[in-house]
Structures are given as C-alpha cells and as structure tokens.
Design a protein around this motif. Structure first.
Motif, short mmCIF file in Angstrom:
data_model
loop_
_atom_site.label_atom_id
_atom_site.label_comp_id
_atom_site.label_asym_id
_atom_site.label_seq_id
_atom_site.Cartn_x
_atom_site.Cartn_y
_atom_site.Cartn_z
N GLU A 1 3.76 12.21 -37.56
CA GLU A 1 4.62 12.33 -36.37
C GLU A 1 4.88 13.81 -36.07
O GLU A 1 4.88 14.23 -34.93
CB GLU A 1 6.00 11.67 -36.65
N VAL A 2 5.15 14.58 -37.15
CA VAL A 2 5.48 15.99 -37.00
C VAL A 2 4.29 16.76 -36.42
O VAL A 2 4.42 17.50 -35.45
CB VAL A 2 5.92 16.63 -38.35
N SER A 3 3.09 16.54 -37.01
CA SER A 3 1.93 17.32 -36.56
C SER A 3 1.60 17.01 -35.11
O SER A 3 1.21 17.88 -34.34
CB SER A 3 0.72 17.05 -37.46
N ARG A 4 1.81 15.75 -34.69
CA ARG A 4 1.55 15.37 -33.30
C ARG A 4 2.53 16.05 -32.36
O ARG A 4 2.17 16.55 -31.31
CB ARG A 4 1.74 13.87 -33.15
N SER A 5 3.80 16.05 -32.76
CA SER A 5 4.84 16.64 -31.92
C SER A 5 4.62 18.13 -31.73
O SER A 5 4.82 18.67 -30.65
CB SER A 5 6.22 16.41 -32.54
N LEU A 6 4.20 18.81 -32.80
CA LEU A 6 4.01 20.27 -32.74
C LEU A 6 2.88 20.64 -31.77
O LEU A 6 2.86 21.72 -31.22
CB LEU A 6 3.72 20.83 -34.13
N TYR A 7 1.96 19.70 -31.58
CA TYR A 7 0.84 19.93 -30.66
C TYR A 7 1.32 20.20 -29.24
O TYR A 7 0.65 20.89 -28.47
CB TYR A 7 -0.03 18.67 -30.67
N ALA A 8 2.47 19.61 -28.88
CA ALA A 8 2.98 19.74 -27.51
C ALA A 8 3.95 20.92 -27.36
O ALA A 8 4.52 21.12 -26.30
CB ALA A 8 3.68 18.45 -27.11
N CYS A 9 4.14 21.69 -28.45
CA CYS A 9 5.15 22.77 -28.44
C CYS A 9 4.51 24.16 -28.48
O CYS A 9 3.35 24.31 -28.83
CB CYS A 9 6.05 22.65 -29.67
N GLN A 10 5.35 25.16 -28.14
CA GLN A 10 4.94 26.57 -28.33
C GLN A 10 5.75 27.23 -29.43
O GLN A 10 5.44 28.32 -29.87
CB GLN A 10 5.13 27.37 -27.02
N GLY A 11 6.84 26.57 -29.83
CA GLY A 11 7.71 27.16 -30.86
C GLY A 11 8.37 26.08 -31.70
O GLY A 11 8.35 24.90 -31.35
N LEU B 1 -1.84 13.47 -24.15
CA LEU B 1 -1.05 12.29 -24.49
C LEU B 1 -0.68 12.42 -25.97
O LEU B 1 -1.56 12.32 -26.83
CB LEU B 1 -1.90 11.04 -24.23
N PHE B 2 0.60 12.71 -26.27
CA PHE B 2 0.93 12.96 -27.68
C PHE B 2 1.79 11.89 -28.32
O PHE B 2 2.09 11.93 -29.50
CB PHE B 2 1.55 14.35 -27.87
N ARG C 1 -4.62 6.07 -26.52
CA ARG C 1 -4.87 6.70 -27.83
C ARG C 1 -4.16 8.03 -27.90
O ARG C 1 -4.35 8.89 -27.03
CB ARG C 1 -6.36 6.91 -28.02
N VAL C 2 -3.38 8.21 -28.94
CA VAL C 2 -2.65 9.46 -29.13
C VAL C 2 -3.65 10.59 -29.35
O VAL C 2 -4.60 10.46 -30.12
CB VAL C 2 -1.70 9.30 -30.32
#
Length: 362
Positions: A89-99, A197-198, A271-272
């Motif tokens: 969950e964490v690695s997917r969420s970080l994909y959509a972030c810059q910080g 799509l995250f 698909r995520v």
C-alpha cells in the motif's frame, strides 16, 4: 489550479508513531473537517481499522491551505499504513507523491518500519521532511532521537520539525515545510492526458471507483479514455476530488489527485499501476509497480460448498482493494472447492479473513 500551487505528499512511519493522529491534526488546522464530523483516526474509515487501532488501507484527502505568502495551496495528503504487512500500500501511494513526511516517535525513536519506509521513499527520489512526534510526552528524548535520524538518514537537526499531533504543536510548521521544501508536480496542462491509476475500490451502486494522479493534461466528464494494460475504452461518468468524501467536479487538471468513475463492472478491469489516456491521443505508459511477493499462504474454503461462487466474488472484490494478495483455485477431497491465497504476513492474512467475514458476510 496552477500545478505550482499543488503538493502531493504522504506520511510514512513505523506502526503506532502517531501517523493517523497527525493526519487528523492537518485536517483540523486546514478546516477540511468540521467540529461536527470530527473523530479520532478520521481517515481510518474501516471498522476493522478502528477496532485494531491500525491503518490498513491508504486514504487520500485534499486540503486547502493559505500559506504565509498569501497564496492558497492545494495539498493532497495520502495517509499510509505503518505495518510491514501493508508495505505494498505504501509503495503504491508514494508513486503518486513528490514528497513524504517521515514521522518518528520522540519516545521510541527510529524503528524497523521507519527505516523500511524511508528507503521506499528514497528509492522513488521523493523529498523527505523528518518530523519528531509526541514531543510533549514526559518520556520524550528529543536529543537521542535527533541523533538517530541524523546518523541513519543524514538529515541536519535544523531540518527536523518538532510536533505533537495530539496537542497541535508544530502542525502549522509541518504544513509550511510541505509547501516550502517539497516540489510541485512537474506537470504539463497542454500535453495529452496521462494519468496513473494508483488505487481502486468497489462500490455496490457505482461500480469500480479509481484513484488517479494526473501527470499531464486534463480529464473531463464525458470524454472517452483508454486503459493501457487491458486496452479497453470507457466514457468518463464522473471525476472529482476527495474532500475527504468524493466530491464531483467538472474536470481534473495536471498535478491533481482525484477519483474517476467510468462504470467498470468487473474488478479485473482496474489494474493498479495502469496508465489512463485519451482514446484519440495514445501516450507511453508508466512502468507500473513491482509485484508484491507473498510470504504466508493459506487455503480459504466456504463452509457450505454452495457458497463457492459468493466466496469467489467476495475475494475478487477484496483483491481489488488489496492487489498484494495472490489467489489461485484449489480443490480438496475433504473441503471441496476453495482458494489458495498468498499474503505478505500473518496480520495481513488475519485482516483479509476478518474483512471477508465483516464486509461480505462469508
């Protein structure tokens, strides 16, 4: 919204270091949640999360904040789990972030998951702001924790923000640090639509709801989009922002994080890690996510064999929410038809079983 006034960030920490409480503090200070709606662990909206006091599912919320320069910023906070079993969950969420905000407990100091999550963010080249939380507690040892963060992650003491999410100390400093230190998304409004799509979940009345981060372009209601992995096209029925409940808007612009409803009926379609683009203007897809590696395996069988189809549907819908579970059919002479599922750990397995019981009555 000019992308330079947008910040997409995540909170990462070891379990129990005060991540959900900090998210509550940010929601309160920015006025996103009114006093009437306010409750502890606001973003943990699953009964199971409240019962166990842990975050299982990453949640997204949009905050509006007027900074010291007088400008209004749009901050997209993605609250993530702390337990190692939910690191996918964490690695997917970080994909959509810059910080990312790296939260460390002033009493317990740096722990295993703090380090693991730091490297997840570091590998994705995110700007990391270290926070020392629970500084108001009698047992807090700020000098020791500062030394630990300095030694392990090479941050200067001046970069660390001291907070107490429960009492509200340092919440404004945290918001200012997000705006001043984290970069805005590098997005191009005039380029063809390209969105990641995250995350996705299933709603009984509206079908599949997708969370998307727009890299370039604009997505509007009524246009036809295509998903790169399965090459299927859909009409956009609704787009909007999470305030923290889904709130429809006419369009989403480059740099924003929001949700998308296209009337997808089956869970396999969303698909995520997939790339969304305008059907008339194809783009190069994102590389996608590293697949999760299961560590614990369990057989799941219905008590009554006649309920096999119901169990299959329930597992399909749950795996849409949790793509790190692997599922294959299995038949046993004693138990009949069922599934062999792979999980990231024992807690992950336990939570999955409990969700099947609570949410799908299996």
């Amino acid at each position: 919204m000019d992308p330079k006034y947008i910040r997409n960030f995540s909170i990462i920490a070891h379990i129990d270091h005060g991540k959900s409480t900090l998210a509550d503090g940010l929601l309160e200070v920015t006025g996103t949640v009114s006093d009437r709606e306010k409750k502890a662990q606001f973003l943990d909206n699953m009964d199971l999360e409240r019962e166990r006091g842990i975050t299982i599912k990453a949640q997204t919320v949009r905050l509006s904040y007027i900074a010291s320069d007088g400008e209004t910023y749009q901050l997209n906070l993605i609250d993530t789990p702390g337990h190692v079993d939910f690191s996918y969950e964490v690695s997917r969420s970080l994909y959509a972030c810059q910080g990312a905000l790296l939260l460390v407990d002033a009493v317990q100091g740096v722990q295993a998951q703090t380090t693991a999550n730091f490297y997840l963010a570091f590998e994705q080249d995110l700007t990391i702001v270290p926070l020392i939380n629970k500084v108001d507690m009698a047992a807090a040892d700020i000098p020791r924790v500062t030394r630990e963060i300095e030694t392990l992650f090479c941050f200067e003491p001046s970069e660390m923000v001291l907070t107490s999410a429960k009492t509200g100390i340092g919440i404004t400093d945290t918001l200012n640090a997000v705006i001043e230190r984290m970069p805005a998304p590098t997005s191009n409004l005039d380029a063809p639509l390209k969105a990641l799509l995250f995350d996705s979940w299933f709603d009984e009345y509206r079908g599949v709801i997708c969370l998307i981060a727009l890299k370039d372009g604009v997505i509007t209601k009524g246009e036809t989009i295509t998903l790169a992995q399965n090459n299927l096209s859909y009409e956009v029925l609704e787009v909007g922002l999470m305030y923290p409940d889904p709130t429809p808007t006419d369009a989403l612009f480059a740099g924003q994080v929001g949700y998308l409803i296209t009337g997808m009926k089956t869970v396999k379609e969303a698909r995520v890690g997939d790339t969304i683009f305008n059907s008339k203007k194809p783009v190069t897809p994102f590389p996608g996510f590293k697949p999760a590696k299961p560590m614990v395996f369990a057989g799941i069988f219905p008590i009554e064999n006649t309920e096999f189809d119901l169990l299959r549907d329930a597992i399909e819908k749950l795996t849409l929410n949790d793509a790190s579970v692997t599922v294959e059919k299995k038949s046993s002479p004693a138990l009949g038809m069922g599934f062999r599922c792979g999980f990231l750990g024992l807690l992950h397995m336990d939570v999955f079983k409990q969700r099947l019981e609570q949410e799908y009555n299996m």
